[in-house]
Motif scaffolding. Structure first.
Motif, mmCIF file in Angstrom:
data_model
loop_
_atom_site.group_PDB
_atom_site.id
_atom_site.type_symbol
_atom_site.label_atom_id
_atom_site.label_comp_id
_atom_site.label_asym_id
_atom_site.label_seq_id
_atom_site.Cartn_x
_atom_site.Cartn_y
_atom_site.Cartn_z
ATOM 1 N N GLY A 1 0.820 -1.205 0.000
ATOM 2 C CA GLY A 1 0.000 0.000 0.000
ATOM 3 C C GLY A 1 0.851 1.251 0.000
ATOM 4 N N TYR B 1 1.412 5.094 2.040
ATOM 5 C CA TYR B 1 1.155 5.901 3.236
ATOM 6 C C TYR B 1 1.836 7.252 3.069
ATOM 7 C CZ TYR B 1 1.433 7.413 8.134
ATOM 8 O OH TYR B 1 1.345 8.120 9.308
ATOM 9 N N ASN C 1 -4.990 -5.439 5.180
ATOM 10 C CA ASN C 1 -4.790 -4.239 4.372
ATOM 11 C C ASN C 1 -4.238 -3.103 5.227
ATOM 12 O OD1 ASN C 1 -7.199 -2.349 5.205
ATOM 13 N ND2 ASN C 1 -8.051 -4.415 5.008
#
Length: 337
Positions: free
Chosen positions: A11, A13, A60
């Motif tokens: 992911g 950030y 996730n």
């Protein structure tokens, strides 16, 4: 089979890519770590030739960012609470922005749990090294503090986490991993599992969970020296106090035996630290997980110097001096039955 380390994206950030690192040893045990918050993602061992997860984790990144439970994250500069968000060092008093009522929790709103760490590793090695810097201008503590966290998986199924701090000015340093265990997987309850804590006294706290500076001898509900089941102690706890959960800090007596042991039918997790405190917290961090009051899917175990040590004599030394790096080590070994 040789040891291996791999990395895959997990992911994004704050505009930076987050990676999931997996260390696998010769027994096919796996230690998994995120660059975000230097998070302990999972510890997977072989039980009857099948993988068994020992650590609660999310699938996730969004859940990790949004959870208030700090699941698996490294927290600090200073784990736990600092009373009134205030401390004195070298004759100067520091007032930090509180983030837990009037108090400071886990180093505040810009702590290690909010950082995406830089990582390096040898693909044929057994260690992932994660680094970040906490700036004084961001969190209000004195000194810019560079923290290097090393996650190692040994050949005998021990996870070793070292915390190395270097600061530009005298500051406070007491980080830890806010890991949640369930040796039977996060779909199971931790209530039937057994817990041993090598401690004869606890840290007394007030109604805001801030230490008062006093230690006390536990009543039977808080005494885990004989490795009772968590359920049996919860039963005693509600009888003694009306409380239905644990959120308590134990003072570790000595280091010639494990600080704690968590056990189930297939094996034990031996827990060790070079510091003097062990916090336990029964919880259900997964919002979608159904449960009844008093039923828990996870047990947080935080190994650290006693909370609010800077404000209480005899709680331990959390002062990190400029030019004097310090390293702490926490260890967790799985032993099958």
């Amino acid at each position: 089979m040789r040891r291996t380390i791999s990395a895959v994206p997990f992911g994004v950030y704050q505009g930076e890519s987050v990676y999931l690192y997996t260390i696998e040893n010769i027994h096919h045990s796996k230690l998994k770590v995120l660059s975000y918050a230097a998070t302990w993602y999972d510890f997977e061992v072989q039980v009857d030739r099948q993988p068994q997860s020992l650590v609660l984790h999310f699938d996730n990144l969004a859940d990790y960012i949004e959870t208030p439970y700090q699941v698996g994250k490294t927290v600090g500069r200073v784990a736990g609470r600092i009373g009134n968000a205030t401390f004195s060092l070298n004759g100067q008093t520091y007032h930090l922005p509180p983030n837990n009522g009037r108090h400071l929790l886990h180093g505040g709103g810009h702590g290690l749990q909010t950082h995406n760490f830089r990582a390096r590793f040898d693909p044929d090695g057994d260690t992932v090294i994660l680094t970040t810097t906490l700036a004084s201008a961001d969190d209000g503590f004195p000194g810019d503090l560079t923290v290097t966290i090393s996650y190692t998986l040994t050949a005998d199924d021990e996870v070793q986490i070292s915390y190395h701090g270097v600061t530009t000015a005298d500051t406070l340093f007491n980080p830890t991993c806010h890991v949640y265990f369930n040796l039977d997987g996060q779909a199971a309850l931790i209530n039937p599992q057994q817990l041993r804590i090598n401690s004869t006294k606890l840290v007394h706290t007030n109604h805001e969970k801030v230490p008062t500076g006093v230690f006390y001898v536990p009543s039977p509900a808080y005494d885990f020296r004989e490795q009772p089941t968590i359920q049996s102690q919860l039963d005693r706890l509600i009888q003694e106090t009306g409380r239905t959960e644990y959120d308590d800090c134990y003072v570790l007596d000595h280091q010639d035996e494990p600080a704690g042991v968590l056990a189930t039918t297939h094996g034990r997790l031996l827990i060790n630290t070079d510091r003097n405190g062990l916090v336990i917290f029964t919880a259900n961090p997964e919002r979608t997980q159904p449960y009844r009051l008093g039923d828990y899917h996870a047990l947080a175990v935080e190994l650290q110097t006693l909370p609010d040590a800077i404000n209480h004599h005899g709680f331990g030394d959390v002062v990190l001096r400029a030019g004097q790096p310090r390293t702490y080590v926490n260890r967790y070994q799985y032993v099958s039955k």
